[in-house]
Design a protein around this motif. Structure first.
Motif, PDB file in Angstrom:
ATOM      1  N   ILE A  42       0.840  -1.203   0.000  1.00 50.09           N
ATOM      2  CA  ILE A  42       0.000   0.000   0.000  1.00 50.09           C
ATOM      3  C   ILE A  42       0.874   1.251   0.000  1.00 50.09           C
ATOM      4  O   ILE A  42       0.647   2.197  -0.761  1.00 50.09           O
ATOM      5  N   ASN A  43       1.881   1.251   0.862  1.00 53.19           N
ATOM      6  CA  ASN A  43       2.765   2.419   0.961  1.00 53.19           C
ATOM      7  C   ASN A  43       3.488   2.684  -0.360  1.00 53.19           C
ATOM      8  O   ASN A  43       3.637   3.842  -0.785  1.00 53.19           O
ATOM      9  N   ALA A  44       3.958   1.616  -1.013  1.00 53.69           N
ATOM     10  CA  ALA A  44       4.685   1.779  -2.275  1.00 53.69           C
ATOM     11  C   ALA A  44       3.784   2.372  -3.352  1.00 53.69           C
ATOM     12  O   ALA A  44       4.207   3.251  -4.121  1.00 53.69           O
ATOM     13  N   LEU A  45       2.534   1.913  -3.420  1.00 52.63           N
ATOM     14  CA  LEU A  45       1.616   2.415  -4.443  1.00 52.63           C
ATOM     15  C   LEU A  45       1.181   3.847  -4.143  1.00 52.63           C
ATOM     16  O   LEU A  45       1.077   4.679  -5.049  1.00 52.63           O
ATOM     17  N   PHE A  50      -0.182   6.262  -7.322  1.00 59.95           N
ATOM     18  CA  PHE A  50      -1.036   5.436  -8.173  1.00 59.95           C
ATOM     19  C   PHE A  50      -2.414   6.067  -8.321  1.00 59.95           C
ATOM     20  O   PHE A  50      -3.056   6.430  -7.337  1.00 59.95           O
ATOM     21  N   ASN A  51      -2.877   6.210  -9.549  1.00 60.04           N
ATOM     22  CA  ASN A  51      -4.145   6.892  -9.829  1.00 60.04           C
ATOM     23  C   ASN A  51      -5.370   5.986  -9.722  1.00 60.04           C
ATOM     24  O   ASN A  51      -6.498   6.486  -9.650  1.00 60.04           O
ATOM     25  N   GLY A  52      -5.149   4.681  -9.749  1.00 55.14           N
ATOM     26  CA  GLY A  52      -6.274   3.762  -9.752  1.00 55.14           C
ATOM     27  C   GLY A  52      -6.840   3.501  -8.366  1.00 55.14           C
ATOM     28  O   GLY A  52      -6.446   4.106  -7.371  1.00 55.14           O
ATOM     29  N   THR A 127       6.564  -2.887  -6.441  1.00 53.13           N
ATOM     30  CA  THR A 127       7.576  -2.075  -5.766  1.00 53.13           C
ATOM     31  C   THR A 127       7.459  -0.585  -6.065  1.00 53.13           C
ATOM     32  O   THR A 127       8.115   0.229  -5.416  1.00 53.13           O
ATOM     33  N   GLY A 128       6.629  -0.217  -7.026  1.00 53.71           N
ATOM     34  CA  GLY A 128       6.512   1.192  -7.361  1.00 53.71           C
ATOM     35  C   GLY A 128       5.473   1.449  -8.429  1.00 53.71           C
ATOM     36  O   GLY A 128       4.743   0.550  -8.850  1.00 53.71           O
ATOM     37  N   VAL A 129       5.435   2.704  -8.868  1.00 50.46           N
ATOM     38  CA  VAL A 129       4.436   3.165  -9.846  1.00 50.46           C
ATOM     39  C   VAL A 129       5.159   3.907 -10.956  1.00 50.46           C
ATOM     40  O   VAL A 129       6.182   4.560 -10.722  1.00 50.46           O
ATOM     41  N   THR A 130       4.649   3.795 -12.164  1.00 49.38           N
ATOM     42  CA  THR A 130       5.255   4.512 -13.292  1.00 49.38           C
ATOM     43  C   THR A 130       5.039   6.015 -13.151  1.00 49.38           C
ATOM     44  O   THR A 130       4.197   6.468 -12.364  1.00 49.38           O
ATOM     45  N   GLY A 135       0.665   3.018 -14.181  1.00 50.06           N
ATOM     46  CA  GLY A 135       1.283   1.700 -14.296  1.00 50.06           C
ATOM     47  C   GLY A 135       1.925   1.272 -12.989  1.00 50.06           C
ATOM     48  O   GLY A 135       2.207   2.099 -12.113  1.00 50.06           O
ATOM     49  N   ILE A 136       2.154  -0.021 -12.849  1.00 47.11           N
ATOM     50  CA  ILE A 136       2.743  -0.559 -11.630  1.00 47.11           C
ATOM     51  C   ILE A 136       4.022  -1.325 -11.982  1.00 47.11           C
ATOM     52  O   ILE A 136       4.068  -2.070 -12.966  1.00 47.11           O
ATOM     53  N   VAL A 137       5.047  -1.117 -11.169  1.00 48.21           N
ATOM     54  CA  VAL A 137       6.336  -1.760 -11.369  1.00 48.21           C
ATOM     55  C   VAL A 137       6.457  -2.947 -10.404  1.00 48.21           C
ATOM     56  O   VAL A 137       6.173  -2.818  -9.206  1.00 48.21           O
TER      57      VAL A 137
END
Length: 259
Positions: A42-45, A50-52, A127-130, A135-137
């Motif tokens: 949750i923290n990473a997104l 993250f827009n979604g 692990t992250g967001v574009t 997008g999600i990494v």
């Protein structure tokens, strides 16, 4: 044991607290009391912007709206992920990505999906967001035998999933023991069971028995291993489902992550 319950009158919504005394108490609440959501994910997104939308599987009520024509990411690789993936395909999801930390889970063992619309990201964690927030990494993850958790390998080859509208956490549940006295609740903290050890008192000797003459006094191991559920619970103050400090408190619970 004093057990207090709240009785609510449906007519005027008044409440009365009723307290009764019991000789024995059995906790049989199971493991599925509260949604289990990995806070680090949750923290990473959130940190990545993250827009979604992010939901736990228990919060999915209008799946047809969330799925139709959308690209979805499911975190977790067992029953909830499989069930929601199949439902989402029927409801017209464009593409489904399932992130499974383990190499051998229910979804990784599924050989084919309807319409070939599911992609399994085996052995990976978000692990992250574009940069655009859509997008999600993902990175490969490895099991850390010291901390007994999966950890992301940030030096590994990343996988990027673009245009994700919704992330659904299919990450199971945790026990809800809020109504149990904190002194008793601590003994059933499932997240700490694997970290608990039990040391024998100094100078302990076994009682004289039929094998004493042949074997003598056996020196106990410095620590009780955690190879079985009974040993793990013994380390937490529970033996054969009884609270050692108060045997009138008994626990009945599941020991596995699947039904």
């Amino acid at each position: 044991f004093l057990v207090s319950t709240v009785i609510e009158d449906e007519r005027d919504r008044s409440r009365v607290i009723e307290t009764k005394l019991f000789n024995k108490v059995i906790w049989a609440g199971g493991l599925n009391g509260l949604p289990n959501i990995p806070q680090n994910t949750i923290n990473a997104l959130q940190k990545g912007g993250f827009n979604g939308e992010m939901l736990h599987s228990t919060e999915v009520h209008d799946l047809d709206i969330a799925a139709c024509g959308k690209r979805l990411v499911f975190i977790g690789g067992n029953y909830s992920a499989e069930d929601l993936a199949l439902q989402s395909i029927k409801l017209g999801a464009e593409r489904i990505f399932i992130s499974s930390r383990g190499e051998e889970t229910l979804v990784t063992e599924t050989s084919a999906w309807p319409g070939n619309r599911v992609e399994i990201l085996k052995g990976s964690v978000p692990t992250g967001v574009t940069a655009d927030g859509n997008g999600i990494v993902f990175h490969p993850c490895e099991w850390n035998y010291t901390t007994k958790t999966y950890e992301a390998n940030l030096e590994g080859e990343p996988t990027i999933v673009e245009d994700v509208s919704t992330v659904i956490f299919c990450t199971g549940y945790k026990a809800n023991m809020d109504y149990i006295d904190p002194e008793l609740r601590a003994c059933m903290d499932f997240n700490k069971l694997s970290q608990i050890t039990y040391r024998m008192p100094g100078g302990w000797k076994s009682k004289h028995n039929s094998l004493t003459e042949d074997l003598g006094h056996i020196q106990p191991s410095e620590e009780i291993g955690t190879g079985s559920c009974e040993c793990v619970f013994l380390g937490s103050g529970i033996y054969r489902h009884l609270l050692m400090k108060n045997p009138n408190m008994m626990y009945l619970s599941e020991y596995m992550d699947f039904p």
